[in-house]
Design a protein around this motif. Sequence first.
Motif, PDB file in Angstrom:
ATOM      1  N   GLU A 139       5.112   2.411  26.874  1.00  0.00           N
ATOM      2  CA  GLU A 139       4.648   1.035  26.995  1.00  0.00           C
ATOM      3  C   GLU A 139       3.689   0.923  28.175  1.00  0.00           C
ATOM      4  O   GLU A 139       3.990   1.355  29.286  1.00  0.00           O
ATOM      5  CB  GLU A 139       5.834   0.091  27.201  1.00  0.00           C
ATOM      6  N   GLN A 140       2.519   0.346  27.945  1.00  0.00           N
ATOM      7  CA  GLN A 140       1.519   0.209  28.997  1.00  0.00           C
ATOM      8  C   GLN A 140       0.657  -1.009  28.733  1.00  0.00           C
ATOM      9  O   GLN A 140       0.676  -1.592  27.647  1.00  0.00           O
ATOM     10  CB  GLN A 140       0.672   1.464  29.110  1.00  0.00           C
ATOM     11  N   LYS A 141      -0.105  -1.371  29.747  1.00  0.00           N
ATOM     12  CA  LYS A 141      -0.966  -2.544  29.646  1.00  0.00           C
ATOM     13  C   LYS A 141      -2.314  -2.136  29.082  1.00  0.00           C
ATOM     14  O   LYS A 141      -2.931  -1.179  29.538  1.00  0.00           O
ATOM     15  CB  LYS A 141      -1.144  -3.189  31.017  1.00  0.00           C
ATOM     16  N   ALA A 142      -2.759  -2.875  28.079  1.00  0.00           N
ATOM     17  CA  ALA A 142      -4.075  -2.643  27.495  1.00  0.00           C
ATOM     18  C   ALA A 142      -5.018  -3.732  27.985  1.00  0.00           C
ATOM     19  O   ALA A 142      -4.689  -4.923  27.957  1.00  0.00           O
ATOM     20  CB  ALA A 142      -4.002  -2.650  25.973  1.00  0.00           C
ATOM     21  N   HIS A 143      -6.196  -3.341  28.432  1.00  0.00           N
ATOM     22  CA  HIS A 143      -7.255  -4.266  28.811  1.00  0.00           C
ATOM     23  C   HIS A 143      -8.267  -4.259  27.664  1.00  0.00           C
ATOM     24  O   HIS A 143      -8.904  -3.234  27.413  1.00  0.00           O
ATOM     25  CB  HIS A 143      -7.910  -3.828  30.110  1.00  0.00           C
ATOM     26  N   PHE A 144      -8.362  -5.377  26.961  1.00  0.00           N
ATOM     27  CA  PHE A 144      -9.206  -5.365  25.766  1.00  0.00           C
ATOM     28  C   PHE A 144     -10.463  -6.207  25.963  1.00  0.00           C
ATOM     29  O   PHE A 144     -10.432  -7.325  26.464  1.00  0.00           O
ATOM     30  CB  PHE A 144      -8.430  -5.805  24.519  1.00  0.00           C
ATOM     31  N   PHE A 145     -11.583  -5.592  25.588  1.00  0.00           N
ATOM     32  CA  PHE A 145     -12.897  -6.229  25.640  1.00  0.00           C
ATOM     33  C   PHE A 145     -13.102  -7.058  24.382  1.00  0.00           C
ATOM     34  O   PHE A 145     -12.760  -6.620  23.277  1.00  0.00           O
ATOM     35  CB  PHE A 145     -13.970  -5.139  25.744  1.00  0.00           C
ATOM     36  N   VAL A 146     -13.636  -8.260  24.544  1.00  0.00           N
ATOM     37  CA  VAL A 146     -13.937  -9.107  23.389  1.00  0.00           C
ATOM     38  C   VAL A 146     -15.390  -9.567  23.468  1.00  0.00           C
ATOM     39  O   VAL A 146     -15.914  -9.840  24.551  1.00  0.00           O
ATOM     40  CB  VAL A 146     -13.007 -10.338  23.309  1.00  0.00           C
ATOM     41  N   HIS A 151     -22.010 -18.991  17.219  1.00  0.00           N
ATOM     42  CA  HIS A 151     -22.573 -19.653  16.033  1.00  0.00           C
ATOM     43  C   HIS A 151     -21.755 -19.348  14.784  1.00  0.00           C
ATOM     44  O   HIS A 151     -21.459 -20.254  13.988  1.00  0.00           O
ATOM     45  CB  HIS A 151     -24.033 -19.222  15.830  1.00  0.00           C
ATOM     46  N   SER A 152     -21.381 -18.086  14.601  1.00  0.00           N
ATOM     47  CA  SER A 152     -20.658 -17.694  13.385  1.00  0.00           C
ATOM     48  C   SER A 152     -19.172 -17.472  13.606  1.00  0.00           C
ATOM     49  O   SER A 152     -18.419 -17.344  12.646  1.00  0.00           O
ATOM     50  CB  SER A 152     -21.272 -16.404  12.828  1.00  0.00           C
ATOM     51  N   ASP A 153     -18.739 -17.393  14.873  1.00  0.00           N
ATOM     52  CA  ASP A 153     -17.350 -17.066  15.235  1.00  0.00           C
ATOM     53  C   ASP A 153     -16.977 -15.641  14.854  1.00  0.00           C
ATOM     54  O   ASP A 153     -15.791 -15.294  14.801  1.00  0.00           O
ATOM     55  CB  ASP A 153     -16.351 -18.048  14.604  1.00  0.00           C
ATOM     56  N   ALA A 154     -17.956 -14.775  14.583  1.00  0.00           N
ATOM     57  CA  ALA A 154     -17.665 -13.356  14.378  1.00  0.00           C
ATOM     58  C   ALA A 154     -17.250 -12.742  15.703  1.00  0.00           C
ATOM     59  O   ALA A 154     -17.685 -13.175  16.779  1.00  0.00           O
ATOM     60  CB  ALA A 154     -18.893 -12.636  13.822  1.00  0.00           C
ATOM     61  N   CYS A 155     -16.407 -11.720  15.649  1.00  0.00           N
ATOM     62  CA  CYS A 155     -15.846 -11.182  16.878  1.00  0.00           C
ATOM     63  C   CYS A 155     -15.762  -9.665  16.817  1.00  0.00           C
ATOM     64  O   CYS A 155     -15.803  -9.056  15.742  1.00  0.00           O
ATOM     65  CB  CYS A 155     -14.461 -11.765  17.152  1.00  0.00           C
ATOM     66  N   PHE A 156     -15.627  -9.074  18.006  1.00  0.00           N
ATOM     67  CA  PHE A 156     -15.366  -7.640  18.143  1.00  0.00           C
ATOM     68  C   PHE A 156     -14.386  -7.463  19.292  1.00  0.00           C
ATOM     69  O   PHE A 156     -14.530  -8.092  20.349  1.00  0.00           O
ATOM     70  CB  PHE A 156     -16.652  -6.865  18.431  1.00  0.00           C
ATOM     71  N   VAL A 157     -13.378  -6.599  19.088  1.00  0.00           N
ATOM     72  CA  VAL A 157     -12.336  -6.367  20.091  1.00  0.00           C
ATOM     73  C   VAL A 157     -12.130  -4.862  20.225  1.00  0.00           C
ATOM     74  O   VAL A 157     -12.048  -4.152  19.215  1.00  0.00           O
ATOM     75  CB  VAL A 157     -11.005  -7.047  19.697  1.00  0.00           C
ATOM     76  N   ARG A 158     -12.025  -4.395  21.472  1.00  0.00           N
ATOM     77  CA  ARG A 158     -11.772  -2.971  21.726  1.00  0.00           C
ATOM     78  C   ARG A 158     -10.940  -2.847  22.997  1.00  0.00           C
ATOM     79  O   ARG A 158     -11.208  -3.534  23.988  1.00  0.00           O
ATOM     80  CB  ARG A 158     -13.082  -2.195  21.860  1.00  0.00           C
ATOM     81  N   ALA A 159      -9.935  -1.962  22.981  1.00  0.00           N
ATOM     82  CA  ALA A 159      -8.978  -1.853  24.077  1.00  0.00           C
ATOM     83  C   ALA A 159      -9.241  -0.617  24.922  1.00  0.00           C
ATOM     84  O   ALA A 159      -9.700   0.418  24.426  1.00  0.00           O
ATOM     85  CB  ALA A 159      -7.554  -1.811  23.522  1.00  0.00           C
ATOM     86  N   TYR A 160      -8.876  -0.728  26.219  1.00  0.00           N
ATOM     87  CA  TYR A 160      -9.059   0.351  27.186  1.00  0.00           C
ATOM     88  C   TYR A 160      -7.864   0.389  28.140  1.00  0.00           C
ATOM     89  O   TYR A 160      -7.181  -0.624  28.334  1.00  0.00           O
ATOM     90  CB  TYR A 160     -10.343   0.143  27.995  1.00  0.00           C
ATOM     91  N   GLY A 171     -17.627  -1.079  25.871  1.00  0.00           N
ATOM     92  CA  GLY A 171     -17.317  -2.152  24.941  1.00  0.00           C
ATOM     93  C   GLY A 171     -18.570  -2.765  24.340  1.00  0.00           C
ATOM     94  O   GLY A 171     -18.635  -3.044  23.134  1.00  0.00           O
ATOM     95  N   HIS A 172     -19.585  -2.973  25.164  1.00  0.00           N
ATOM     96  CA  HIS A 172     -20.850  -3.491  24.649  1.00  0.00           C
ATOM     97  C   HIS A 172     -21.481  -2.526  23.652  1.00  0.00           C
ATOM     98  O   HIS A 172     -21.975  -2.945  22.592  1.00  0.00           O
ATOM     99  CB  HIS A 172     -21.828  -3.728  25.804  1.00  0.00           C
ATOM    100  N   VAL A 173     -21.501  -1.240  24.013  1.00  0.00           N
ATOM    101  CA  VAL A 173     -22.138  -0.251  23.136  1.00  0.00           C
ATOM    102  C   VAL A 173     -21.475  -0.251  21.764  1.00  0.00           C
ATOM    103  O   VAL A 173     -22.137  -0.244  20.721  1.00  0.00           O
ATOM    104  CB  VAL A 173     -22.079   1.148  23.785  1.00  0.00           C
ATOM    105  N   HIS A 174     -20.130  -0.277  21.729  1.00  0.00           N
ATOM    106  CA  HIS A 174     -19.417  -0.279  20.450  1.00  0.00           C
ATOM    107  C   HIS A 174     -19.591  -1.618  19.721  1.00  0.00           C
ATOM    108  O   HIS A 174     -19.650  -1.654  18.490  1.00  0.00           O
ATOM    109  CB  HIS A 174     -17.935   0.015  20.671  1.00  0.00           C
ATOM    110  N   ALA A 175     -19.662  -2.719  20.473  1.00  0.00           N
ATOM    111  CA  ALA A 175     -19.859  -4.026  19.833  1.00  0.00           C
ATOM    112  C   ALA A 175     -21.238  -4.098  19.172  1.00  0.00           C
ATOM    113  O   ALA A 175     -21.371  -4.570  18.033  1.00  0.00           O
ATOM    114  CB  ALA A 175     -19.697  -5.140  20.861  1.00  0.00           C
ATOM    115  N   PHE A 176     -22.257  -3.630  19.871  1.00  0.00           N
ATOM    116  CA  PHE A 176     -23.601  -3.648  19.283  1.00  0.00           C
ATOM    117  C   PHE A 176     -23.661  -2.749  18.051  1.00  0.00           C
ATOM    118  O   PHE A 176     -24.311  -3.086  17.051  1.00  0.00           O
ATOM    119  CB  PHE A 176     -24.623  -3.187  20.316  1.00  0.00           C
ATOM    120  N   ALA A 177     -22.976  -1.603  18.121  1.00  0.00           N
ATOM    121  CA  ALA A 177     -22.948  -0.721  16.943  1.00  0.00           C
ATOM    122  C   ALA A 177     -22.174  -1.373  15.800  1.00  0.00           C
ATOM    123  O   ALA A 177     -22.523  -1.206  14.628  1.00  0.00           O
ATOM    124  CB  ALA A 177     -22.320   0.615  17.323  1.00  0.00           C
TER     125      ALA A 177
END
Length: 495
Positions: A139-146, A151-160, A171-177
């Motif tokens: 069990e550990q703490k996840a810091h997740f980027f959002v 405008h569209s409410d589309a989202c991207f989430v990634r944890a670190y 997080g930005h690089v993966h969100a843009f991809a």
Amino acid sequence: MDLYRKVRLACAEGMSQRAAAHHFGISRDSVQKMLAFSIPPGYRRTAPVKRPKLDGFTGIIDGWLDGDREVHRKQRHTAKRLFERLRDEHGFTGGYTIVKDYMRERERRGREMFVPLAHPPGHAQADFGEAVVIIDGVEQKAHFFVMDLPHSDACFVRAYPAATAEAWIDGHVHAFAFFGKVPASVLYDNDRCLVAKILPDGTRQRATLFSGFLSHYLFRDRYGRPGKGNDKGNAEGLVGYSRRNFMVPIPRVATWDAFNAHLEEQCRRRQADVLRGQSETIGQRLARDLAAMADLPAAPFDACDQTTGRVSSQALVRYKTNDYSVPVAYGHRDVWIRGYVDQVVIGCGGEVIARHPRCYGREDMVFDPMHYLPLIERKINALDQAAPLAEWDLPPEFATLRRLMEARMIKAGRREYVQVLRLLETFDIVDLHAAVKKALQLGAVGFDAVKHLVLCQVERRPPKLDLDVYPYLPRADVATTSAASYMSLLSEDAA
């Protein structure tokens, strides 16, 4: 309302107000009000409430509450504490209720108001949140980027594992991809990973890594007011939404990559939802967002922290309070370090000399046993106490091989065992393990035998453990022993 209607109808048909009051059992003032308004107007206060006992103390209360803005929120005045101080320090004779009501009204008047915003397509907001996850049973703490597209409410989430500067950029690089486009602008809070300093004129001095990232993707960065998370309310809302919907119950996954694959799939599935007040799905509105965005550059940004260091006498390089090993041949030399979210890469000149999994602890040492084998071969007495080898999980056949080598050749056997381990510099652990097992089966306990067997394992040819592989040794011919041979020893010639 039924009584109201009956009174008005009776008076409209000719009944006097006095008779209506007597007939319906109400006062003439009530009848008069019913005739003045077609529907009940409700209670209307014509003058403010008078608080003769409190009015002389409101200035004191306001001063105390204004001073509370400078202290921690958990040590501010409550209504009960205000009442007690007024009573004990200023002789207040009123009740607790009027103090509580005044404090409630004052807080209500001081609440911030907001302007409804319209979000044009092509813009984004980004933030980090926290949640508990179980990775590989721990069990550990996840810091997740959002990242949210308002405008569209589309989202991207990634944890670190941690919300570092590298995690922000990754997080930005993966969100843009994920979206396949670069937003026209992204709204942030004033995180230290992004903003090194807020200058007196309100402009931001960006962190070095973030500044290079902005130059690579060429989008505009915007910032909210310090301490005002509501300036990017969509991203703040997405943090809570992701935690409640993507991470309940607590996720149990084998790796961070598996967890991020799950989060990405949830983001894709959400694009089919139709939100309240909308007639289109998130995916349909996302098309307008993407049309207003820029294309991705030819290559993604290398999301890593870059710094330099020097190798210590123990072949260790310090990065972010932790020490990482390098080959002993690079001792006391200057090296460059690249810290990614999942690994640390160390190089010297134009050569990469070490790669390690990223450690997010403090004051830990991360070893690669292979880095120390050449030194241990020379300083063989350090074999039993070598810290880099202490946690090396080798197959049990290696321990058996060492025991047999030491029993046969003592100190030289220990050195040959290290030479066997150094074969891992060239061969895979699977092939070397197979060669060690074969050597134990054949009773060929030695470095040369193991090396020959691993070569045969790789080249897929049968082993040939005989003297022919050692051409530098003289060939020995052993004849059958006879009694005449012993008689020659007693002859005069022999004498």
